[in-house]
Write an enzyme that holds these catalytic residues in place. Structure first.
Site, PDB file in Angstrom:
ATOM      1  N   ARG A  37      27.233-126.889  -2.127  1.00 29.11           N
ATOM      2  CA  ARG A  37      28.476-126.798  -1.359  1.00 29.11           C
ATOM      3  C   ARG A  37      29.113-128.163  -1.146  1.00 29.11           C
ATOM      4  O   ARG A  37      30.338-128.274  -1.049  1.00 29.11           O
ATOM      5  CB  ARG A  37      28.211-126.099  -0.022  1.00 29.11           C
ATOM      6  CG  ARG A  37      27.921-124.612  -0.193  1.00 29.11           C
ATOM      7  CD  ARG A  37      27.558-123.927   1.109  1.00 29.11           C
ATOM      8  NE  ARG A  37      27.483-122.482   0.929  1.00 29.11           N
ATOM      9  CZ  ARG A  37      27.080-121.640   1.864  1.00 29.11           C
ATOM     10  NH1 ARG A  37      26.710-122.089   3.051  1.00 29.11           N
ATOM     11  NH2 ARG A  37      27.047-120.340   1.619  1.00 29.11           N
ATOM     12  N   LYS A 198      21.417-100.192  -1.213  1.00 27.71           N
ATOM     13  CA  LYS A 198      21.950 -99.056  -0.465  1.00 27.71           C
ATOM     14  C   LYS A 198      23.420 -98.790  -0.735  1.00 27.71           C
ATOM     15  O   LYS A 198      24.234 -99.715  -0.758  1.00 27.71           O
ATOM     16  CB  LYS A 198      21.750 -99.284   1.037  1.00 27.71           C
ATOM     17  CG  LYS A 198      20.289 -99.356   1.477  1.00 27.71           C
ATOM     18  CD  LYS A 198      20.176 -99.557   2.983  1.00 27.71           C
ATOM     19  CE  LYS A 198      18.725 -99.568   3.442  1.00 27.71           C
ATOM     20  NZ  LYS A 198      18.617 -99.739   4.913  1.00 27.71           N
ATOM     21  N   GLY A 356      25.047-113.132  -2.984  1.00 22.54           N
ATOM     22  CA  GLY A 356      23.795-113.874  -2.968  1.00 22.54           C
ATOM     23  C   GLY A 356      22.768-113.416  -3.985  1.00 22.54           C
ATOM     24  O   GLY A 356      22.237-114.216  -4.766  1.00 22.54           O
ATOM     25  N   GLY A 379      29.799-113.122   1.777  1.00 27.52           N
ATOM     26  CA  GLY A 379      30.557-112.107   2.491  1.00 27.52           C
ATOM     27  C   GLY A 379      32.032-112.105   2.147  1.00 27.52           C
ATOM     28  O   GLY A 379      32.660-111.041   2.056  1.00 27.52           O
TER      29      GLY A 379
END
Length: 398
Positions: A37, A198, A356, A379
């Site tokens: 980063r 999921k 990720g 996210g």
């Protein structure tokens, strides 16, 4: 592009650029253990330095929840950033007020200063207008180079952008261009790969993608839920059996919108999840025991997926096809990743990936560097794929 970038910023010599970066980096014993980063911010910092601006970096670290927590200070990042930049980097013990103002005033044109953790102030995460105004008071222009934080409507990501001339930094620009190429104005046909455990965690994503893609391959544990919804024996595999109706509704919506769903036609099963476990490939519809667990996509499924890639011009990928962390259940993910990377290298496929687990899987396959673009935004990348507006991005619209 529909976003203001640094190409639109003129006459900034001597002015203070407040640059929102993502320096929420892994640390161990006060040392940075992954500088990815930090490196991502270098092009923006250098461009502003070359233009003669004072560069004041805004960032968060961890979750101090509006309190000053010494162990969550950004000061340990300074040495590593200096090394990467090849230039001095100062540090200010606050990001607003007299401390920040005096430190910036003492900075020469082209100088760089890292301001203390914005989350030490409660007004950051609440996007308090008064705190945003305090930030704005120390700068002349705002640059957002932290796409990974752009899904949060915080003072340093959204509020501040409304108070100063605001631009996307170089890292942000690359991210927005890549995502636009994948979902905004893609070359068609477009194929998506969505994996993970999921269905329930990626409902919004699936519903958005079936209306925007030509083909959608579903893998990982969530594929088991779709197989179960079709009455296919999945043995003792991970699945959300209570989501069967939802899976059938997604399949119906895909058919209605002309999106071809690619579900596994065969898979690799084993009775235990451990490296080198005895496994076998079975076809969908074969009888399984209660101990059998589906842990990877099978060779026929991979062949069908790679053929679909060959017939596509754009790929967007989020989530592995199996339990890639535990060989041999990494075979399908590795094979698909290597095929996508080979197509991307030749320019036959625009391959954009993120999330990720996806980044970890591509690194495991040794293919991350060959993809057209790999987002580490987590996210924010997922919410973009879900079709949601990101506050930090919307504030940069031209």
């Amino acid at each position: 592009m529909t976003f203001r970038t640094l190409d639109d910023a003129h006459d900034i010599a001597g002015k203070t650029a407040l640059v929102r970066v993502d320096f929420n980096v892994p640390m161990d014993g006060g040392r940075v253990t992954d500088d990815t980063r930090l490196k991502a911010a270098l092009p923006t910092i250098q461009r502003l330095r070359d233009a003669g601006a004072k560069v004041a970096l805004l960032a968060h670290f961890d979750r101090p929840k509006g309190q000053r927590v010494p162990s969550m200070s950004l000061q340990p990042v300074v040495d590593e950033l200096e090394t990467l930049l090849g230039a001095p980097v100062r540090f200010a013990d606050d990001c607003v007020g007299d401390v920040a103002r005096a430190a910036i005033a003492d900075l020469d044109a082209g100088g760089v200063i890292l301001l203390e953790n914005v989350r030490f102030h409660a007004g950051e995460e609440t996007n308090d207008p008064a705190f945003a105004a305090e930030l704005a008071a120390i700068g002349d222009l705002y640059v957002n180079d932290a796409f990974s934080a752009a899904h949060r409507a915080h003072a340093s990501t959204e509020g501040l952008a409304r108070l100063l001339p605001a631009y996307a930094g170089e890292s942000m620009r690359r991210e927005l261009q890549a995502l636009d190429a994948a979902l905004g104005q893609p070359q068609r046909p477009v194929i998506g790969i969505v994996g993970g455990a999921k269905v329930s965690t990626k409902l919004d994503l699936l519903k958005n993608l079936v209306g925007r893609l030509d083909r959608l391959a579903i893998g990982g544990g969530m594929a088991n839920t779709f197989l179960y919804a079709q009455g296919i024996d999945i043995g003792g595999s991970l699945a959300e059996r209570d989501m069967a109706d939802t899976a059938r509704a997604i399949m119906a919506e895909a058919a209605d919108k002309g999106c071809e769903l690619l579900l596994p036609v065969d898979f690799v099963v084993a009775t235990e999840v451990k490296p080198g476990a005895q496994s076998r490939a079975v076809s969908a519809g074969d009888a399984l025991s209660a101990e059998d667990k589906i842990l990877d996509a099978g060779p026929e499924t991979v062949a069908r997926l790679t053929a679909a890639m060959d017939a596509s011009r754009t790929l967007i990928w989020n989530g592995p096809l199996g339990v890639f962390e535990v060989p041999p259940f990494d075979a399908a993910t590795v094979a698909a990743a290597r095929h996508a990377a080979a197509l991307a290298r030749t320019g036959a496929l625009v391959a954009v990936a993120g999330g990720g687990d996806t980044v970890a899987a591509l690194n495991h396959a040794g293919t991350a560097a060959d993809m057209t673009f790999v987002s580490t935004a987590g996210g924010a990348f997922l919410e973009w794929m879900e079709g949601k507006a990101l506050p930090g991005v919307e504030a940069l619209r031209a």
